[in-house]
Design an enzyme around this catalytic site. Structure first.
Site, mmCIF file in Angstrom:
data_model
loop_
_atom_site.group_PDB
_atom_site.id
_atom_site.type_symbol
_atom_site.label_atom_id
_atom_site.label_comp_id
_atom_site.label_asym_id
_atom_site.label_seq_id
_atom_site.Cartn_x
_atom_site.Cartn_y
_atom_site.Cartn_z
ATOM 1 N N HIS A 161 0.836 -1.214 0.000
ATOM 2 C CA HIS A 161 0.000 0.000 0.000
ATOM 3 C C HIS A 161 0.867 1.259 0.000
ATOM 4 O O HIS A 161 0.428 2.308 0.446
ATOM 5 C CB HIS A 161 -0.938 0.058 1.208
ATOM 6 N N SER A 282 15.096 21.878 -15.758
ATOM 7 C CA SER A 282 13.941 22.741 -15.967
ATOM 8 C C SER A 282 14.446 24.077 -16.487
ATOM 9 O O SER A 282 15.498 24.557 -16.074
ATOM 10 C CB SER A 282 13.199 22.941 -14.645
ATOM 11 N N LYS A 288 16.220 21.845 -10.505
ATOM 12 C CA LYS A 288 15.516 20.616 -10.857
ATOM 13 C C LYS A 288 16.286 19.667 -11.745
ATOM 14 O O LYS A 288 17.027 20.055 -12.636
ATOM 15 C CB LYS A 288 14.184 20.959 -11.532
ATOM 16 N N GLU A 295 9.301 8.919 -16.829
ATOM 17 C CA GLU A 295 7.902 9.346 -17.040
ATOM 18 C C GLU A 295 7.409 8.933 -18.420
ATOM 19 O O GLU A 295 6.261 8.484 -18.581
ATOM 20 C CB GLU A 295 7.788 10.864 -16.872
#
Ligand code: ARG
Length: 463
Positions: A161, A282, A288, A295
């Site tokens: 979980h 970024s 970043k 992704e």
């Protein structure tokens, strides 16, 4: 008299050429030119067989063979002029062959049809992709096994979980994916074996009256045998559907791992550092480092599974045998194959380059009362307390630790005894995460010794 603009391949019964819209919806050359090499290989095998069986002369076969090689080199060099009017790769190649060698070109299509031709070409193309997928999977598995070996005894939290459950090892987690990609590999090999039958010689749907030798063409094209039913052979796309479903399951595995890498590389987790080579920055936030490759891999399952669904829908209502609907099979498979191979390669690159952050993993492994089960197990083993009671006592100790903002090993023996009399000093030997993972020696468990055994087994499989 036939209209000049009607099709030179089948224009005999036509008085006029197609409407521009008809040509646009009908043509597949825009995408099926990717099967040019397979189409020419199929034609070469067919022509050689026609000569061997005496259907055409050796001279014609030789002219066809040489002509086809010229066509192939024109296509490979980029000088070939593809024509939409000629609809597809089969007619483009044949028309050009006629320009080059003249009359013998017209004998190539004896005893075959575009229906068995396209099934053959597409099978050869998909077969190559199964081989590419096998390679990609083997490389990815190897990268994961290497990670597992390096960190066989690194402790980290195991989750259920996405809540801390019990400590596991980095190696164990890596090897979980090895099992998944190993099953994908076996599905790839399975499906490739099943699809390796030659449709060539099934002709339009019923076979042919020419004395062709289907064993010969099957062998020349690397198939195990000819297909056994011509109606099925020209209308079967199971091989493409199996390719897409194997790809879908594998893409789902890739996506799950990609999701973990996205989470693990976040500032909140810091379980892994992805290499600069497989991250992006970024344009506005200088700090970043984004896990874009992960992704995008996570997203690929969408289009690959979409292709699977699309082809399923194309096929589900088709009466035997060939229908033009089946021309819609290729773009789906091409796109899925391209993206599957890319996702496999990107994942392999990321896994090879990534660094597991041993300290962060260990720190997280100890938090969240991850050794509560070990405490309960100890009471069962040493004090002979029934597991349900031990579970209850441990729950009370967890509540006590939580209330004080400390971890289980930080409680004193007196604290423990206040909840259960029988607990002794010995309890502290099982509370550490290292002790916890070392004790999980059941076959397939997370103990470093078990992980190393699985690493050794896989290394042997990989050779
Ligand atoms: N371009 C067609 C396809 O991809 C080739 C087969 C055409 N056969 C036919 N009977 N029209 O399916």
């Amino acid at each position: 008299m036939t209209d000049k603009t009607s099709n030179q391949m089948w224009g005999g019964r036509f008085a006029a050429g197609p409407d521009a819209i008809m040509e646009a919806i009908n043509a597949s050359i825009g995408f099926d030119q990717r099967m040019a090499a397979q189409d020419i290989a199929g034609s070469r095998a067919h022509a050689a067989m026609l000569a061997a069986t005496g259907v055409i002369t050796d001279n014609d076969a030789e002219a066809i063979r040489e002509g086809l090689l010229t066509v192939l080199s024109e296509i490979e060099s980029g000088s070939f002029q593809f024509s939409t009017a000629l609809e597809d790769i089969h007619m483009n190649v044949e028309a050009r062959l006629k320009e080059i060698i003249g009359e013998p070109a017209g004998r190539l299509h004896t005893g075959r049809s575009r229906n068995d031709q396209v099934a053959t070409d597409f099978k050869l193309w998909v077969r190559d992709q199964f081989d590419a997928a096998e390679k990609g999977l083997l490389a990815l598995i190897k990268a994961l096994v290497d990670q597992a070996e390096a960190g066989a005894d690194w402790v980290m939290p195991g989750f259920t979980h996405l809540q801390t459950a019990q400590p596991v090892t980095w190696g164990h987690h890596m090897m979980a994916y090895v099992e998944m990609f190993g099953r994908d590999l076996s599905r790839v090999r399975d499906a490739r074996k099943r699809m390796n039958e030659s449709p060539l010689g099934s002709a339009a749907l019923a076979g042919t009256s020419f004395p062709i030798d289907r064993e010969m063409t099957a062998k020349a094209l690397g198939f195990d045998r000819p297909t056994a039913n011509s109606l099925d052979a020209v209308s079967d796309r199971d091989f493409a559907l199996e390719f897409l479903s194997v790809a879908s399951i594998c893409a789902m595995h890739l996506s799950r791992f990609a999701e973990e890498l996205v989470i693990w590389s976040s500032a909140q987790f810091r379980f892994v550092t992805l290499s600069d080579r497989f991250s992006t920055g970024s344009s506005i936030m200088p700090q970043k480092k984004n896990p874009d490759a992960a992704e995008l891999i996570r997203a690929k399952v969408g289009r690959i599974f979409g292709a699977n669904t699309a082809l399923m829908m194309v096929m589900k209502g088709l009466p035997l045998a060939y229908s033009k609907d089946m021309q819609e099979d290729k773009e789906q498979v091409f796109d899925a194959a391209d993206n599957w191979m890319l996702a496999l390669a990107a994942m392999e690159g990321m896994v090879k380059d990534m660094t597991g952050n041993r300290e962060s993993l260990a720190a997280a492994a100890g938090s969240g009362f991850s050794t509560a089960t070990d405490l309960a197990d100890w009471m069962v083993r040493v004090l002979k307390v029934p597991f349900r009671d031990a579970h209850h006592v441990t729950g009370a100790l967890v509540a006590m630790a939580e209330g004080r903002g400390v971890d289980l090993p930080d409680l004193s023996l007196e604290d423990m005894k206040s909840v259960h009399e029988g607990i002794t000093e010995d309890i502290f030997t099982v509370l550490g995460v290292e002790n916890s993972v070392n004790s999980r020696m059941s076959y397939g468990g997370t103990a470093p010794a078990q992980v190393r055994a699985q690493v050794a087994r896989w290394k042997e499989i990989l050779g």
